[in-house]
Enzyme design. Structure first.
Site, short mmCIF file in Angstrom:
data_model
loop_
_atom_site.label_atom_id
_atom_site.label_comp_id
_atom_site.label_asym_id
_atom_site.label_seq_id
_atom_site.Cartn_x
_atom_site.Cartn_y
_atom_site.Cartn_z
N HIS A 77 -14.20 -0.97 -1.13
CA HIS A 77 -14.60 0.36 -0.64
C HIS A 77 -15.97 0.28 0.04
CE1 HIS A 77 -11.98 1.46 -4.19
NE2 HIS A 77 -11.40 2.16 -3.23
N GLY A 133 -8.48 0.53 4.40
CA GLY A 133 -8.40 -0.92 4.19
C GLY A 133 -7.05 -1.48 4.62
#
Ligand code: PAF
Length: 284
Positions: free
Chosen positions: A39, A150
């Site tokens: 993250h 992602g």
């Protein structure tokens, strides 16, 4: 602390309006919290490309199936805030379930093609409907210029690109590379569920990815051969149970057998009760 903590939709709208009036660009990093270096890399990328970065920290119930780990999903908001502050995020949006889904909420966003039924959709049939709905709501609340996701959740990334195209969101989707532990395991909040023995066994996923990548780099274009070699690597691990290992078109998620255009080679594997995913892309 410079990080603004907002729990209400209206607080976010007011702050973003102020920034936009000042001519600033806004990036959004949607997360379910329990943040790790994966993250953090999304936040870093967002900070490098946008003036202000909003991170949502919300465990979204609509993307969990009835037998999945919603209640057990790890949470640590204070730690998340410390990480976000350190990486230069401007605002964290941490709403309650009621704030995001008011009583009687019955509107969902769903891609009506085979895309969300492939790969993870086979065992998680309602998952991407929940993801598209919450991300669509976040887009409406934050109205970002760019949103960051992602590559580890490759199917999610492809689906959200499709949603943005189909619904004409004027938002650029930025895909960011997978972040791995030193020994290769892809970073995931779910890694915390693994016992020490399972943590070791989980390395079969990245081992299979590296093997497949190596075969493709050396010129192998028979996708079935790559998938078989990867499958054997995972099957050699007694604690692993394969959900899927497959090669699909990188945009449509349709199964392919020869590598000609961009291909996603993806897997989901249970290590004990924990379902982990990993993948790589072959540019073709
Ligand atoms: O990737 C995730 O963590 C979630 O699916 C997302 C995009 C934050 C939506 O809840």
């Amino acid at each position: 602390m410079n990080l603004i903590v907002a729990t209400k939709i209206e607080e976010v709208r007011t702050q973003v309006r102020t920034w936009k009036q000042q001519g600033l660009t806004v990036g959004l990093v949607p997360t379910m919290g329990y943040l790790h270096e994966g993250h953090a890399s999304l936040v870093d990328k967002a900070v490098s490309l946008c003036d202000k970065v909003v991170v949502s920290d919300f465990v979204n119930p609509t993307q969990f199936g009835p037998t999945e780990d919603l209640d057990a999903y790890p949470r640590d908001f204070d730690r998340d805030c410390a990480l976000l502050e350190e990486h230069g995020a401007s605002l964290v949006f941490h709403p309650s379930v009621e704030e995001m889904y008011p009583q009687g909420a019955a509107t969902f966003v769903e891609i009506q093609s085979d895309m969300p039924k492939a790969l993870c959709g086979k065992t998680r049939p309602t998952h991407f409907k929940g993801v598209c709905t919450v991300v669509s709501k976040l887009f409406n609340i934050v109205t970002p210029d760019k949103a960051f996701f992602g590559q580890k959740d490759a199917q999610q990334l492809a689906i959200l690109r499709r949603m943005v195209r189909d619904l004409s969101y004027g938002i650029e989707i930025v895909g960011c590379p997978i972040v791995r532990e030193a020994d290769g395991l892809a970073k995931s909040s779910r890694n915390t569920y693994l016992s020490p023995e399972e943590r070791q066994a989980a390395l079969c996923l990245s081992k299979a990815v590296f093997l497949g990548q190596d075969m493709a780099e050396k010129g192998e274009r028979d996708a079935d051969k790559i998938v078989s070699a990867m499958t054997e690597t995972i099957q050699a691990e007694p604690l692993a149970r394969i959900d899927y290992v497959t090669a699909v078109d990188g945009v449509t998620m349709e199964t392919i057998h020869r590598i000609e255009g961009p291909v996603l080679v993806a897997m989901a594997v249970y290590i004990g009760k924990t379902r982990l995913i990993d993948n790589f892309i072959v540019e073709g």
